[in-house]
Design an enzyme around this catalytic site. Structure first.
Site, mmCIF file in Angstrom:
data_model
loop_
_atom_site.group_PDB
_atom_site.id
_atom_site.type_symbol
_atom_site.label_atom_id
_atom_site.label_comp_id
_atom_site.label_asym_id
_atom_site.label_seq_id
_atom_site.Cartn_x
_atom_site.Cartn_y
_atom_site.Cartn_z
ATOM 1 N N ASN A 159 -25.932 -34.851 -73.163
ATOM 2 C CA ASN A 159 -25.147 -34.081 -72.186
ATOM 3 C C ASN A 159 -25.473 -32.588 -72.174
ATOM 4 O O ASN A 159 -24.651 -31.750 -71.823
ATOM 5 C CB ASN A 159 -23.646 -34.363 -72.344
ATOM 6 C CG ASN A 159 -23.098 -33.929 -73.693
ATOM 7 O OD1 ASN A 159 -23.827 -33.361 -74.508
ATOM 8 N ND2 ASN A 159 -21.828 -34.166 -73.923
ATOM 9 N N PHE A 184 -20.164 -42.643 -83.648
ATOM 10 C CA PHE A 184 -21.404 -42.073 -83.095
ATOM 11 C C PHE A 184 -21.921 -40.875 -83.899
ATOM 12 O O PHE A 184 -22.891 -40.241 -83.510
ATOM 13 C CB PHE A 184 -21.189 -41.668 -81.624
ATOM 14 C CG PHE A 184 -20.058 -40.698 -81.405
ATOM 15 C CD1 PHE A 184 -20.231 -39.330 -81.601
ATOM 16 C CD2 PHE A 184 -18.803 -41.146 -80.986
ATOM 17 C CE1 PHE A 184 -19.193 -38.423 -81.400
ATOM 18 C CE2 PHE A 184 -17.749 -40.247 -80.779
ATOM 19 C CZ PHE A 184 -17.957 -38.884 -80.989
ATOM 20 N N THR A 224 -17.011 -33.819 -71.157
ATOM 21 C CA THR A 224 -17.926 -34.313 -72.193
ATOM 22 C C THR A 224 -18.805 -35.455 -71.679
ATOM 23 O O THR A 224 -20.015 -35.465 -71.918
ATOM 24 C CB THR A 224 -17.102 -34.810 -73.417
ATOM 25 O OG1 THR A 224 -16.310 -33.724 -73.886
ATOM 26 C CG2 THR A 224 -18.011 -35.316 -74.516
ATOM 27 N N ARG A 281 -23.136 -30.187 -66.899
ATOM 28 C CA ARG A 281 -23.262 -31.630 -67.154
ATOM 29 C C ARG A 281 -23.201 -32.435 -65.862
ATOM 30 O O ARG A 281 -23.900 -33.431 -65.705
ATOM 31 C CB ARG A 281 -22.179 -32.067 -68.134
ATOM 32 C CG ARG A 281 -22.441 -31.554 -69.561
ATOM 33 C CD ARG A 281 -21.210 -31.665 -70.421
ATOM 34 N NE ARG A 281 -21.455 -31.388 -71.834
ATOM 35 C CZ ARG A 281 -20.502 -31.250 -72.738
ATOM 36 N NH1 ARG A 281 -19.227 -31.340 -72.372
ATOM 37 N NH2 ARG A 281 -20.800 -31.008 -74.009
ATOM 38 N N TYR A 323 -20.812 -30.474 -86.571
ATOM 39 C CA TYR A 323 -20.070 -31.587 -85.978
ATOM 40 C C TYR A 323 -19.122 -32.249 -86.980
ATOM 41 O O TYR A 323 -18.741 -33.401 -86.806
ATOM 42 C CB TYR A 323 -21.049 -32.608 -85.401
ATOM 43 C CG TYR A 323 -21.601 -32.220 -84.033
ATOM 44 C CD1 TYR A 323 -20.745 -31.882 -82.979
ATOM 45 C CD2 TYR A 323 -22.974 -32.216 -83.789
ATOM 46 C CE1 TYR A 323 -21.247 -31.543 -81.726
ATOM 47 C CE2 TYR A 323 -23.482 -31.875 -82.532
ATOM 48 C CZ TYR A 323 -22.612 -31.546 -81.508
ATOM 49 O OH TYR A 323 -23.094 -31.223 -80.260
ATOM 50 N N HIS A 364 -23.706 -27.593 -75.521
ATOM 51 C CA HIS A 364 -22.526 -27.523 -76.391
ATOM 52 C C HIS A 364 -21.807 -26.211 -76.130
ATOM 53 O O HIS A 364 -22.445 -25.183 -75.895
ATOM 54 C CB HIS A 364 -22.920 -27.562 -77.877
ATOM 55 C CG HIS A 364 -21.767 -27.216 -78.777
ATOM 56 N ND1 HIS A 364 -20.835 -28.152 -79.158
ATOM 57 C CD2 HIS A 364 -21.340 -26.026 -79.283
ATOM 58 C CE1 HIS A 364 -19.903 -27.556 -79.894
ATOM 59 N NE2 HIS A 364 -20.182 -26.270 -79.979
ATOM 60 N N ARG A 369 -16.251 -23.699 -71.004
ATOM 61 C CA ARG A 369 -15.969 -25.147 -71.058
ATOM 62 C C ARG A 369 -15.879 -25.709 -69.634
ATOM 63 O O ARG A 369 -16.386 -26.797 -69.353
ATOM 64 C CB ARG A 369 -14.670 -25.421 -71.814
ATOM 65 C CG ARG A 369 -14.715 -25.125 -73.302
ATOM 66 C CD ARG A 369 -15.487 -26.145 -74.099
ATOM 67 N NE ARG A 369 -14.933 -27.483 -74.041
ATOM 68 C CZ ARG A 369 -15.388 -28.506 -74.794
ATOM 69 N NH1 ARG A 369 -16.397 -28.326 -75.648
ATOM 70 N NH2 ARG A 369 -14.864 -29.697 -74.688
ATOM 71 N N LYS A 405 -28.829 -28.096 -75.842
ATOM 72 C CA LYS A 405 -29.190 -29.161 -76.784
ATOM 73 C C LYS A 405 -30.664 -29.559 -76.592
ATOM 74 O O LYS A 405 -31.303 -29.145 -75.612
ATOM 75 C CB LYS A 405 -28.251 -30.354 -76.581
ATOM 76 C CG LYS A 405 -26.776 -30.037 -76.914
ATOM 77 C CD LYS A 405 -25.921 -31.295 -76.764
ATOM 78 C CE LYS A 405 -24.459 -31.017 -77.058
ATOM 79 N NZ LYS A 405 -23.628 -32.255 -76.973
ATOM 80 N N GLU A 447 -18.170 -21.611 -85.414
ATOM 81 C CA GLU A 447 -19.527 -21.973 -84.991
ATOM 82 C C GLU A 447 -20.448 -20.754 -84.907
ATOM 83 O O GLU A 447 -21.620 -20.835 -85.276
ATOM 84 C CB GLU A 447 -19.451 -22.727 -83.648
ATOM 85 C CG GLU A 447 -18.762 -24.079 -83.818
ATOM 86 C CD GLU A 447 -18.404 -24.779 -82.514
ATOM 87 O OE1 GLU A 447 -18.671 -24.221 -81.424
ATOM 88 O OE2 GLU A 447 -17.849 -25.901 -82.580
HETATM 89 P P1 DAT Z 1 -17.839 -31.682 -76.344
HETATM 90 O O1 DAT Z 1 -19.314 -31.595 -76.589
HETATM 91 O O2 DAT Z 1 -17.520 -31.736 -74.871
HETATM 92 O O3 DAT Z 1 -17.037 -30.635 -77.080
HETATM 93 P P2 DAT Z 1 -16.879 -33.590 -78.352
HETATM 94 O O4 DAT Z 1 -16.676 -32.427 -79.252
HETATM 95 O O5 DAT Z 1 -15.736 -34.540 -78.171
HETATM 96 O O6 DAT Z 1 -17.346 -33.127 -76.892
HETATM 97 O O7 DAT Z 1 -18.108 -34.454 -78.862
HETATM 98 C C1 DAT Z 1 -19.276 -33.799 -79.343
HETATM 99 C C2 DAT Z 1 -20.485 -34.511 -78.809
HETATM 100 O O8 DAT Z 1 -20.508 -35.847 -79.339
HETATM 101 C C3 DAT Z 1 -20.499 -34.709 -77.289
HETATM 102 O O9 DAT Z 1 -21.012 -33.575 -76.622
HETATM 103 C C4 DAT Z 1 -21.382 -35.905 -77.136
HETATM 104 C C5 DAT Z 1 -21.058 -36.737 -78.366
HETATM 105 N N1 DAT Z 1 -20.059 -37.764 -78.059
HETATM 106 C C6 DAT Z 1 -18.746 -37.564 -77.809
HETATM 107 N N2 DAT Z 1 -18.118 -38.712 -77.567
HETATM 108 C C7 DAT Z 1 -19.059 -39.695 -77.669
HETATM 109 C C8 DAT Z 1 -19.047 -41.108 -77.516
HETATM 110 N N3 DAT Z 1 -17.927 -41.774 -77.228
HETATM 111 N N4 DAT Z 1 -20.228 -41.773 -77.691
HETATM 112 C C9 DAT Z 1 -21.363 -41.106 -77.994
HETATM 113 N N5 DAT Z 1 -21.439 -39.758 -78.141
HETATM 114 C C10 DAT Z 1 -20.300 -39.078 -77.973
HETATM 115 MG MG MG Z 2 -16.640 -30.374 -79.084
#
Ligand code: DAT
Ligand code: MG
Length: 148
Positions: free
Chosen positions: A112, A57, A91, A102, A49, A115, A85, A9, A126
């Site tokens: 973080n 968010f 996350t 991370r 996303y 991705h 993963r 990222k 993706e």
């Molecule tokens: P991951 O990236 O582990 O697959 P995710 O798909 O649930 O996690 O979320 C995508 C991204 O969104 C994550 O890397 C960071 C952001 N994110 C997730 N939960 C969040 C939250 N509660 N507040 C702010 N950003 C968040």
């Molecule tokens: Mg995800």
């Protein structure tokens, strides 16, 4: 062979972590089959996303992922989707184990570092969003005989 989509990222690029992250997956025994440094257009970020569209968010997430260049990659290997993963860590970096990307380099969920696709369906979706078929290279390395 199984493939996954991984992406350093904008925070990871700015913090000079591309080489560190590529090195971890190479050292593990996975094979890089596609990669590019790119600036994600807003529309692609919203598609990528899409599953988070209704989350509070979402706006911040799209702003962040388009805030600077990312390093998009496709990696290949046995169980690469789930193993990547694990190597990324949880996350929210406050819960990510030391030894994960991370866990070692990030502090807050909004920044973080990496991705990675979370299932075979997301990996296929993706990879298709970010890469054309011609950008993926199929090749074999002799070291694979010592890994698989
Ligand atoms: P991951 O990236 O582990 O697959 P995710 O798909 O649930 O996690 O979320 C995508 C991204 O969104 C994550 O890397 C960071 C952001 N994110 C997730 N939960 C969040 C939250 N509660 N507040 C702010 N950003 C968040
Ligand atoms: Mg995800």
């Amino acid at each position: 062979m199984e493939k996954t989509f991984l992406m350093v990222k904008p925070d990871g690029v700015q913090r000079n972590l591309i080489g560190e992250i590529v090195g971890r997956f190479e050292n593990k025994g996975f094979q890089l089959v596609g990669a590019k440094l790119m600036q994600i257009p807003t529309e692609l970020a919203e598609q990528h996303y899409g599953e988070h569209k209704e989350r509070p968010f979402f706006g911040e997430l799209v702003d962040f992922i388009t805030s600077g260049p990312v390093f998009a990659m496709v990696w290949e290997g046995e169980n690469v989707i789930s193993t990547a993963r694990l190597m990324m860590g949880a996350t929210n970096p406050k819960d990510s184990a030391p030894g994960t990307v991370r866990g070692d380099f990030a502090v807050t969920v909004g920044k973080n570092i990496i991705h990675g696709s979370d299932s075979p369906e997301s990996a296929e979706r993706e990879i298709g969003l970010f890469f054309n078929q011609e950008e993926l290279v199929s090749y074999s390395k002799s070291s694979n005989d010592w890994i698989n």
